[in-house]
Write an enzyme that holds these catalytic residues in place. Structure first.
Site, PDB file in Angstrom:
ATOM      1  CB  CYS A   1      -0.882  -0.005   1.243  1.00  0.00           C
ATOM      2  SG  CYS A   1      -1.963   1.430   1.386  1.00  0.00           S
TER       3      CYS A   1
ATOM      4  CG  HIS B   1      -5.473  -2.337  -1.302  1.00  0.00           C
ATOM      5  ND1 HIS B   1      -4.471  -2.896  -0.549  1.00  0.00           N
ATOM      6  CD2 HIS B   1      -5.237  -0.994  -1.297  1.00  0.00           C
ATOM      7  CE1 HIS B   1      -3.675  -1.937  -0.095  1.00  0.00           C
ATOM      8  NE2 HIS B   1      -4.104  -0.771  -0.540  1.00  0.00           N
ATOM      9  CD  GLU B   2      -6.479   1.345  -4.293  1.00  0.00           C
ATOM     10  OE1 GLU B   2      -6.596   2.314  -3.516  1.00  0.00           O
ATOM     11  OE2 GLU B   2      -5.395   0.796  -4.528  1.00  0.00           O
TER      12      GLU B   2
ATOM     13  CG  HIS C   1      -7.230   2.967   1.061  1.00  0.00           C
ATOM     14  ND1 HIS C   1      -6.391   3.213   2.119  1.00  0.00           N
ATOM     15  CD2 HIS C   1      -6.487   2.279   0.156  1.00  0.00           C
ATOM     16  CE1 HIS C   1      -5.192   2.701   1.859  1.00  0.00           C
ATOM     17  NE2 HIS C   1      -5.220   2.123   0.680  1.00  0.00           N
TER      18      HIS C   1
END
Ligand code: NI
Length: 170
Positions: free
Chosen positions: A92, A134-135, A138
């Site tokens: 990341c 993953h994004e 966030h």
């Protein structure tokens, strides 16, 4: 990692096609290119909006990497297409120089809007599915280390993969 802006829940974008949104995306693209990333979420540059970008292209340095189309994804919704979970290494841009072994859904459907407010959806698998998860994490204040099940599989790139060229961080 450690900046409280990365731990907040981002809010939906309400207006599309605005100069403000275009400026945010330009900033995100510049940042991702400068850091040579595979993806970036707005909270990573301190903006608490539900906006992510990602894209991975063929690179002779990483012949095994699966390509992912350049995508702007706003106000995303994710839904798994099966219960299958796969673990793999992730990095990341907000946790630079490290990798962790992270479980993700193998196949999922995602939907959302592009920068002009056009809705789209895709069914994806493998690395594409991993990048999206993953994004979008966030946007909910989740960094990948929070998902690692075995912290023995979390460490510095130089220690885990000495001398290796690693895929891009997200
Ligand atoms: Ni990230």
């Amino acid at each position: 990692m450690g900046d409280e802006r990365l731990l907040r829940r981002a809010v939906p974008v309400e207006s599309f096609g605005t100069p403000e949104l275009a400026a945010l995306l330009a900033d995100m693209r510049d940042t991702m290119a400068h850091l040579d990333g595979a993806g970036l979420a707005a909270p990573q540059i301190g903006i608490g909006l539900r906006v992510v970008i990602f894209g991975v292209h063929a690179n002779p340095r990483y012949p095994e990497v699966e390509e992912v189309p350049d995508t702007v994804l706003i106000n995303p919704e994710l839904a798994p297409l099966s219960e299958e979970i796969e673990e793999s290494w992730e990095g990341c841009l907000s946790v630079p120089g490290m990798r962790g072994w992270v479980p993700r859904w193998t196949r999922l459907k995602y939907a959302g809007f592009d920068e002009h407010g056009r809705r789209f959806e895709r069914s994806v698998a493998g690395f594409h599915a991993r990048v999206v998860q993953h994004e979008c994490d966030h946007l909910d204040g989740i960094l990948y280390p929070m998902r690692i099940r075995d912290l023995a599989k979390f460490g510095f790139n130089d220690a885990l993969f000495p001398g290796q060229d690693l895929p891009r961080e997200e």
